[in-house]
Design a protein around this motif. Structure first.
Motif, PDB file in Angstrom:
ATOM      1  N   GLU A 262      23.878  69.067  10.209  1.00  0.00           N
ATOM      2  CA  GLU A 262      24.821  68.448  11.141  1.00  0.00           C
ATOM      3  C   GLU A 262      25.517  67.255  10.473  1.00  0.00           C
ATOM      4  O   GLU A 262      26.713  67.055  10.631  1.00  0.00           O
ATOM      5  N   THR A 263      24.774  66.474   9.707  1.00  0.00           N
ATOM      6  CA  THR A 263      25.338  65.329   8.994  1.00  0.00           C
ATOM      7  C   THR A 263      26.334  65.789   7.938  1.00  0.00           C
ATOM      8  O   THR A 263      27.396  65.207   7.775  1.00  0.00           O
ATOM      9  N   ALA A 264      26.011  66.852   7.221  1.00  0.00           N
ATOM     10  CA  ALA A 264      26.922  67.378   6.193  1.00  0.00           C
ATOM     11  C   ALA A 264      28.213  67.891   6.820  1.00  0.00           C
ATOM     12  O   ALA A 264      29.293  67.686   6.278  1.00  0.00           O
TER      13      ALA A 264
ATOM     14  N   ASN B 108      35.152  64.452   8.000  1.00  0.00           N
ATOM     15  CA  ASN B 108      35.654  63.084   7.896  1.00  0.00           C
ATOM     16  C   ASN B 108      36.035  62.644   6.490  1.00  0.00           C
ATOM     17  O   ASN B 108      36.523  61.537   6.321  1.00  0.00           O
ATOM     18  N   VAL B 109      35.799  63.485   5.521  1.00  0.00           N
ATOM     19  CA  VAL B 109      36.072  63.108   4.140  1.00  0.00           C
ATOM     20  C   VAL B 109      36.984  64.158   3.514  1.00  0.00           C
ATOM     21  O   VAL B 109      36.737  65.348   3.623  1.00  0.00           O
ATOM     22  N   HIS B 110      38.026  63.674   2.844  1.00  0.00           N
ATOM     23  CA  HIS B 110      38.938  64.569   2.141  1.00  0.00           C
ATOM     24  C   HIS B 110      38.581  64.512   0.657  1.00  0.00           C
ATOM     25  O   HIS B 110      38.551  63.436   0.069  1.00  0.00           O
ATOM     26  N   ARG B 111      38.321  65.641   0.077  1.00  0.00           N
ATOM     27  CA  ARG B 111      37.953  65.687  -1.332  1.00  0.00           C
ATOM     28  C   ARG B 111      39.154  66.128  -2.159  1.00  0.00           C
ATOM     29  O   ARG B 111      39.898  67.019  -1.761  1.00  0.00           O
ATOM     30  N   THR B 112      39.326  65.489  -3.302  1.00  0.00           N
ATOM     31  CA  THR B 112      40.403  65.865  -4.208  1.00  0.00           C
ATOM     32  C   THR B 112      39.845  66.040  -5.602  1.00  0.00           C
ATOM     33  O   THR B 112      38.769  65.550  -5.921  1.00  0.00           O
TER      34      THR B 112
END
Length: 189
Positions: free
Chosen positions: A46-48, A54-58
């Motif tokens: 659930e945390t992952a 909520n996080v955008h990865r580039t």
């Protein structure tokens, strides 16, 4: 043996009762408070999932890869007898590597950086972007951009990770050919 019981006054009994009630209330309140203040631990999955939402990865080009690309572009220009400057910027437009070839003009340094920035910003070769000026002439007013041939994006899975800009050859077409040689050295687009 007879135990003697002392008689307590009503006032003392009232005080003892009030103290007992206060102690019992405090214990109950403390237990409820302790239970209420303990946060529920979310399962790792659930945390992952929340982090993914909520996080955008580039992805970004490494310094080694940027240097390799700049060297390949500079080598291609040298083989043609051209003096150019090559700039490689990351996804955010920040300069990662710049190589100024022997004899390259002083204007080529900034021009190469701006071409690289323009290419990565639009994920398109700057020669293609020049054509857009016909319908949208104000594009050239965006700070840091340069709409001349010689900049190419580097993309992974369709998303830009870097831009390579070359300046100093007699034409934007040649600058772009050298920038493409730099991109080809990376084995991506």
């Amino acid at each position: 043996m007879e135990t003697r019981r002392e008689k307590t006054s009503p006032r003392t009994r009232l005080l003892i009762g009030a103290l007992a009630a206060a102690a019992l209330s405090a214990g109950t309140f403390g237990a409820v408070s302790a239970t209420a203040s303990t946060p529920r631990q979310a399962p790792a999955a659930e945390t992952a999932e929340a982090a993914d939402r909520n996080v955008h990865r580039t992805r970004h080009l490494t310094v080694d890869a940027a240097t390799r690309a700049a060297q390949a572009a500079l080598k291609a220009a040298r083989q043609d007898g051209r003096q150019v400057t090559v700039a490689v910027v990351d996804r955010n437009g920040t300069t990662v590597a710049v190589l100024r070839g022997d004899g390259a003009g002083p204007q080529s340094y900034e021009s190469a950086q701006r071409k690289a920035y323009t290419a990565v910003s639009w994920n398109a070769p700057t020669s293609d972007l020049v054509k857009r000026l016909e319908t949208t002439p104000t594009l050239k007013d965006i700070p840091g951009t340069l709409f001349l041939g010689g900049g190419v994006p580097v993309a992974v899975d369709g998303a830009p990770v870097a831009g390579i800009g070359v300046a100093g050859a007699p034409s934007g077409a040649l600058d772009e050919a050298y920038a493409r040689a730099g991109a080809a050295a990376l084995g991506v687009r």
